[in-house]
Design a protein around this motif. Structure first.
Motif, PDB file in Angstrom:
ATOM      1  N   ARG A  48       0.828  -1.209   0.000  1.00  0.00           N
ATOM      2  CA  ARG A  48       0.000   0.000   0.000  1.00  0.00           C
ATOM      3  C   ARG A  48       0.863   1.259   0.000  1.00  0.00           C
ATOM      4  N   LEU A  49       2.014   1.198   0.661  1.00  0.00           N
ATOM      5  CA  LEU A  49       2.923   2.346   0.641  1.00  0.00           C
ATOM      6  C   LEU A  49       3.525   2.557  -0.751  1.00  0.00           C
ATOM      7  N   LEU A  50       3.492   1.537  -1.580  1.00  0.00           N
ATOM      8  CA  LEU A  50       3.998   1.644  -2.954  1.00  0.00           C
ATOM      9  C   LEU A  50       2.896   2.008  -3.944  1.00  0.00           C
ATOM     10  N   GLY A  51       1.743   2.395  -3.444  1.00  0.00           N
ATOM     11  CA  GLY A  51       0.599   2.674  -4.302  1.00  0.00           C
ATOM     12  C   GLY A  51       0.694   3.988  -5.054  1.00  0.00           C
ATOM     13  N   ASP A  52      -0.345   4.260  -5.850  1.00  0.00           N
ATOM     14  CA  ASP A  52      -0.363   5.422  -6.739  1.00  0.00           C
ATOM     15  C   ASP A  52      -1.173   6.598  -6.213  1.00  0.00           C
ATOM     16  N   ASP A  53      -1.785   6.454  -5.045  1.00  0.00           N
ATOM     17  CA  ASP A  53      -2.625   7.520  -4.499  1.00  0.00           C
ATOM     18  C   ASP A  53      -2.016   8.027  -3.196  1.00  0.00           C
ATOM     19  N   ALA A  73       8.830   0.109   7.762  1.00  0.00           N
ATOM     20  CA  ALA A  73       7.997  -0.222   6.600  1.00  0.00           C
ATOM     21  C   ALA A  73       8.293   0.708   5.432  1.00  0.00           C
ATOM     22  N   VAL A  74       8.480   1.989   5.704  1.00  0.00           N
ATOM     23  CA  VAL A  74       8.813   2.939   4.639  1.00  0.00           C
ATOM     24  C   VAL A  74      10.171   2.598   4.028  1.00  0.00           C
ATOM     25  N   HIS A 125      18.176   8.552  -2.655  1.00  0.00           N
ATOM     26  CA  HIS A 125      17.976   9.553  -1.606  1.00  0.00           C
ATOM     27  C   HIS A 125      16.807   9.173  -0.701  1.00  0.00           C
ATOM     28  N   THR A 126      15.734   8.695  -1.297  1.00  0.00           N
ATOM     29  CA  THR A 126      14.590   8.267  -0.483  1.00  0.00           C
ATOM     30  C   THR A 126      14.990   7.132   0.443  1.00  0.00           C
ATOM     31  N   TYR A 127      15.774   6.206  -0.086  1.00  0.00           N
ATOM     32  CA  TYR A 127      16.181   5.032   0.689  1.00  0.00           C
ATOM     33  C   TYR A 127      17.056   5.416   1.881  1.00  0.00           C
ATOM     34  N   ALA A 173       7.439   8.501   3.100  1.00  0.00           N
ATOM     35  CA  ALA A 173       6.408   7.803   2.336  1.00  0.00           C
ATOM     36  C   ALA A 173       6.008   8.598   1.097  1.00  0.00           C
ATOM     37  N   VAL A 174       5.907   9.922   1.228  1.00  0.00           N
ATOM     38  CA  VAL A 174       5.570  10.748   0.065  1.00  0.00           C
ATOM     39  C   VAL A 174       6.690  10.698  -0.971  1.00  0.00           C
ATOM     40  N   SER A 175       7.942  10.674  -0.519  1.00  0.00           N
ATOM     41  CA  SER A 175       9.046  10.574  -1.466  1.00  0.00           C
ATOM     42  C   SER A 175       9.019   9.229  -2.192  1.00  0.00           C
ATOM     43  N   VAL A 176       8.656   8.164  -1.479  1.00  0.00           N
ATOM     44  CA  VAL A 176       8.468   6.860  -2.143  1.00  0.00           C
ATOM     45  C   VAL A 176       7.391   6.982  -3.220  1.00  0.00           C
ATOM     46  N   TYR A 177       6.304   7.661  -2.896  1.00  0.00           N
ATOM     47  CA  TYR A 177       5.233   7.878  -3.874  1.00  0.00           C
ATOM     48  C   TYR A 177       5.736   8.662  -5.090  1.00  0.00           C
TER      49      TYR A 177
END
Length: 576
Positions: free
Chosen positions: A353-358, A382-383, A408-410, A436-440
């Motif tokens: 879900r954290l890898l989702g598109d919304d 989890a992030v 950078h996100t990692y 989480a937003v940066s992952v998005y």
């Protein structure tokens, strides 16, 4: 006690000067100049060339290879790239020349190599730094000593404060337990060398005095620190921070100060600032918190001057994710109250879900978890797992520099995990939201996502050999191969510690630069922290792919370090 040995007739040695003589197992260069005999170690301390092949003029001995110059009577060098050459007492008795091959040293080896390390850092001389690291290791000096020297130098001699050099030093220190013993001194040399490079030509860091009051609570100092960083008042923030340190604020309270100030705005400097904070704290864990007053203030200039992600269009358009995070942050007190006393268990599919598109659903997933009692540390983990997927599934059709975006996100997520182990300050949840937003925002770099390699079981030895070969070839296909070989090694029962030693060896032999060094260190940390084997595997697959994308290189640093090792063994570098 002296032990002079006869080396020959004074008349003959005057005629034969310069002359190589062996005394007490040492190879000594004997020179007759201006009516006197002089004995020196015949190996040039720079790179081992025979000094008897050099020239003497006006009391100065010059090595012909790199033209290092030495005062003949005492051995002191005129040139910062060379060390002083060792001299030996000479006496003439009854027409015979005597040399003492084992006079007492002016300083012990450990002191000598500490001084040489400091000199190498000041002059940014890689070979000098490398030789000093090797010399200290041979003298049995604990790694905390060169780490402390590097930290003190790096924080004192760069006006803009903590940056990639000190971060690399801290990362290399963290890697030491995972490396082969022979690679540990290389890791220290890499870290110290990057500190020297980072400070070369820079003005020093001018220290601000702490606020002199001792009547202010830590909580008020925390508020002042945030306010001064908010208005980019670096000097004021430093004075407040030094006051907190002088008041013996514990590491948890200091971490809380930094986390709060670093999350009042979004994802500072593409995540680097929070990563730098975490690395500074990790370095202090190793060298001792008595150095906090030197180390932590170096973080302040970058924190005050950092680019704030809400100022970037990607965080505002087409969806205002910055406002989304700020709204979620406003809800934190109520979410905490709802989750008080609850124990959260991560549900199936949470990372997906954290890898989702919304982004709204992603933030809702996190806020629901907080209301159910999830800690910042649990959510940060989890992030970090989600961020590892972005690296492990990065498509090589993207621009090469986009590797840095997912990286950078990692490393930001890894930093949040590290700081969550130090403090439970509620502002950590803001860092979780930012990660989480940066992952998005990185989702397009997985379009389409490269499938994670199936963990097919193979002979781990063959898989490891194949993996190491991928780092020798510069080609897009080796990136995917590196991930598959890593997964196959682990699925075949290969020892993860051996895999980490191999990856660490590859990292250290390459001119890898800042980001690969960060990436490998973060992956090792996340692998060790994860409990589920499938999720652990993703971190090593991700870093193997990242490393394959950035290798091979010219290996200039490795060549210099090997020269230092060969000189330490007494090899003749100048001979074929």
């Amino acid at each position: 006690m002296t032990s002079f040995e006869c080396v020959g007739s004074a008349a003959e040695l005057r005629e034969a000067s310069p002359k190589v003589v062996t005394v007490g197992g040492r190879t000594i260069g004997l020179f007759h100049h201006e009516g006197a005999f002089h004995a020196v170690d015949n190996r040039c301390p720079h790179m081992g060339f025979p000094l008897t092949d050099g020239s003497v003029d006006d009391g100065i001995l010059t090595c012909p290879w790199h033209h290092a110059r030495f005062e003949l009577s005492c051995g002191d060098t005129f040139d910062p790239f060379a060390d002083d050459v060792r001299t030996f007492p000479v006496e003439v008795r009854d027409g015979e020349v005597y040399v003492d091959p084992d006079p007492p040293r002016a300083v012990d080896p450990a002191t000598h190599w500490r001084e040489r390390l400091e000199h190498g850092l000041r002059e940014s001389l890689t070979l000098v730094v490398d030789k000093a690291v090797i010399g200290l290791d041979d003298a049995g000096i604990d790694p905390t000593v060169p780490l402390t020297i590097g930290a003190e130098f790096g924080t004192a001699y760069r006006r803009d404060g903590w940056a990639s050099g000190l971060t690399t030093l801290s990362a290399m220190a963290n890697l030491l337990p995972d490396l082969r013993p022979a690679d540990r001194r290389r890791a220290l040399a890499v870290g110290l060398g990057t500190v020297a490079d980072d400070c070369a030509g820079e003005p020093p860091f001018f220290v601000q005095d702490p606020l002199s009051t001792d009547q202010v609570s830590t909580e008020r100092l925390r508020g002042w620190f945030r306010e001064t960083v908010e208005v980019r008042d670096s000097d004021g923030a430093e004075r407040v921070l030094r006051a907190a340190i002088a008041a013996d604020a514990d590491p948890s309270a200091l971490a809380s100060m930094f986390v709060a100030a670093a999350t009042d705005h979004r994802y500072l400097d593409s995540g680097h600032r929070l990563d730098f904070v975490n690395k500074a704290f990790e370095l202090l864990d190793r060298i001792g918190w008595e150095h906090a007053d030197a180390v932590l203030p170096s973080l302040v200039p970058g924190l005050a001057d950092a680019e704030r992600a809400e100022e970037r269009s990607s965080w505002r358009q087409p969806i205002d994710v910055a406002s989304l995070v700020e709204s979620a942050s406003d809800e934190l007190p109520a979410l905490h109250e709802r989750g008080a006393g609850e124990t959260w268990t991560e549900p199936d599919g949470f990372v997906d879900r954290l890898l989702g598109d919304d982004p709204h659903e992603i933030v809702d997933t996190l806020t629901d978890a907080i209301a159910a009692g999830a800690t910042a540390r649990e959510l940060a983990t989890a992030v970090a797992d989600a961020a590892a997927h972005r690296v492990a599934q990065f498509g090589t059709a993207n621009e090469f520099r986009d590797w840095n975006t997912v990286h950078h996100t990692y490393t930001y997520a890894n930093a949040v995990c590290g700081l969550a182990a130090r403090t439970d300050t509620p502002e950590l949840y803001r860092a979780v939201f930012d990660g989480a937003v940066s992952v998005y925002l990185d989702r397009f770099l997985n379009t389409p996502p490269i499938p994670l390699p199936d963990p097919e079981s193979r002979d781990p030895e063959a898989a490891l050999d194949d993996l190491l070969e991928t780092f020798e070839v510069e080609a897009d296909e080796t990136v995917g191969q590196a991930g598959r070989h890593t997964a196959a090694y682990l699925a075949g029962g290969g020892d993860p510690a051996r895999l980490k030693r191999a990856l660490g060896g590859v990292l250290l032999r390459e001119d890898a630069g800042f980001h690969p060094r960060q990436n490998v260190e973060a992956a090792f940390a996340q692998y060790d922290a994860a409990s589920d084997e499938g999720r652990r595997r993703v971190h090593l697959v991700a870093t193997a792919r990242y490393l394959a994308a950035h290798t091979p290189t010219r290996r200039e640093g490795e060549q210099t370090f090997r020269i230092a090792e060969r000189l330490n063994r007494g090899e003749a570098i100048h001979e074929a």
